[in-house]
Design an enzyme around this catalytic site. Structure first.
Site, PDB file in Angstrom:
ATOM      1  N   SER A  34       0.854  -1.188   0.000  1.00  0.00           N
ATOM      2  CA  SER A  34       0.000   0.000   0.000  1.00  0.00           C
ATOM      3  C   SER A  34       0.883   1.229   0.000  1.00  0.00           C
ATOM      4  O   SER A  34       2.008   1.206   0.512  1.00  0.00           O
ATOM      5  CB  SER A  34      -0.937  -0.005   1.202  1.00  0.00           C
ATOM      6  N   ALA A  36       0.669   5.898  -0.710  1.00  0.00           N
ATOM      7  CA  ALA A  36      -0.130   7.096  -0.438  1.00  0.00           C
ATOM      8  C   ALA A  36      -1.453   7.062  -1.203  1.00  0.00           C
ATOM      9  O   ALA A  36      -2.453   7.620  -0.762  1.00  0.00           O
ATOM     10  CB  ALA A  36       0.660   8.334  -0.812  1.00  0.00           C
ATOM     11  N   ASP A 151      11.452  11.941  -5.690  1.00  0.00           N
ATOM     12  CA  ASP A 151      11.038  11.160  -4.522  1.00  0.00           C
ATOM     13  C   ASP A 151      11.384   9.678  -4.680  1.00  0.00           C
ATOM     14  O   ASP A 151      10.605   8.811  -4.315  1.00  0.00           O
ATOM     15  CB  ASP A 151       9.527  11.336  -4.299  1.00  0.00           C
TER      16      ASP A 151
END
Ligand code: AMP
Length: 377
Positions: A34, A36, A151
């Site tokens: 899982s 964001a 990121d």
């Protein structure tokens, strides 16, 4: 397509706290991760007789951050086609109209694990350097298309047991990089580059991270400070001063396989590459092109992978877009609809929706060198 026919194509299944409403061709759903944006499941695709990963984006248009990220991911995934970037196999929504539109499901190639799991394992230099080489190929391809990730972190990088690697997402949009602090998400910031941290403002988390960087690498030079804007410079100048550690201290031989002469040489090459990558001043840091030519990496160099033609990004304002929730809803719906139309013809990314690319002889050759599987889920 008429409503009844469409309804019959889908079924719903509970996965953890979430309910997936998916096409009947996808069976045996199991949660595998899982992020964001929501939950990811593995599934078996009966149409193509292969395993896939399905990511559910719940109401991706609900706010600016979700919407921008979902739209960007959809548009970029459709354009980018490189073996080190995750491939999109299908996209669908079970809702029938724009008014009812809620959720988007992205169907992707299924990989075995993310790098968080892999970095717990003892890897030899062959695997380490091959993983790094593939990351660099993927990043170079994104850069060639004007996409800067901002990121990259282990949970965004997935691998297969044959040591092949893919980057999962396209990171932060330029405008979202600053906006992210306003979101309720807890985002891992430890992997962000110093210039990204410094551009982000000074919440407790960022201060902690900047301190960690300078404790290890030392307070940056006056020359670097002069490049910062006044408020950031004042902040940086007011931190405690640190001398930092040498790279031999930071990355001693015990952290690498260094049990033979060849491994010692490889360990020193790996350390040399790390010291060129972990440079606070981005203008002095090794570039992706240079890293691909570094002795630790260049053993894998294959022009068809490194110099693959850059994808053309159709939406030039991708990072700058600002819309209302309703406008985002329509934009995302149109993208999904376009994907659904394309997959009807078996095509998502301008190519037949199959993953034949891994059969290239050069990769087979390499995998033979690397040997058998080296981890399992
Ligand atoms: P994401 O929401 O894209 O950040 O993905 C969250 C997690 O789900 C990742 O860290 C992976 O562990 C897993 N995951 C996502 N996509 C895939 C995939 N295509 N194959 C295998 N695992 C995946």
């Amino acid at each position: 397509m008429n409503r009844n026919k469409r309804e019959k194509e889908y079924y719903s299944i509970d996965v953890g706290d979430s309910t997936f409403m998916v096409l009947k061709r996808y069976q045996n759903l199991r949660p595998i991760g899982s992020g964001a944006q929501g939950i990811v499941c593995s599934a078996y695709d009966h149409n193509f007789e292969r395993n896939v990963a399905i990511k559910k984006l719940s109401r991706p248009f609900q706010n600016q951050t979700h919407a921008k990220r979902a739209y960007r991911e959809l548009v970029l995934m459709k354009c980018v086609n490189h073996k080190n970037i995750i491939g999109l196999l299908n996209v669908f929504t079970p809702q029938k109209t724009l008014e009812e539109f809620q959720d988007v499901y992205l169907v992707m190639e299924l990989m075995d694990a993310n790098l968080c799991q892999v970095i717990q394992m003892e890897l030899d230099h062959e695997r380490l350097s091959y993983l790094l080489y593939q990351m660099l190929c993927g990043i170079k391809h994104l850069h060639a298309a004007g996409i800067i990730h901002r990121d990259l972190k282990p949970s965004n990088i997935v691998v297969k047991s044959d040591c092949t690697l893919k980057i999962l997402d396209f990171g932060l949009a330029r405008t979202a990089a600053t906006g992210l602090l306003m979101t309720p998400y807890v985002v891992t910031r430890y992997y962000r580059a110093p210039e990204v941290i410094l551009g982000m403002g000074y919440q407790a988390n960022d201060i902690d991270q900047w301190n960690k960087v300078i404790e290890q690498l030392g307070t940056p030079s006056q020359e670097f400070l002069m490049k910062l804007n006044q408020s950031v410079r004042t902040y940086v100048e007011n931190r405690p001063r640190y001398a930092g550690y040498t790279f031999e201290k930071l990355f001693p031989d015990v952290l690498f396989p260094a049990d033979s002469e060849n491994n010692k040489l490889k360990a020193s090459q790996a350390r040399d590459l790390l010291c060129k990558m972990l440079v606070i001043d981005a203008s002095k840091r090794i570039s992706v092109d240079e890293a691909l030519k570094h002795p630790y990496i260049n053993v894998w160099y294959d022009p068809t992978e490194v110099e693959a033609p850059p994808p053309a990004i159709t939406d030039k304002q991708l990072d700058e877009r600002e819309h209302t929730v309703d406008e985002w809803k329509e934009l995302i719906y149109k993208e999904v609809f376009d994907c659904e139309e394309r997959t009807k013809n078996g095509v998502v990314r301008g190519q037949p929706a199959s993953i034949g690319e891994w059969s290239s002889s050069s990769v087979r050759e390499r995998l033979r060198c690397i040997g058998c599987s080296w981890f399992c889920r």
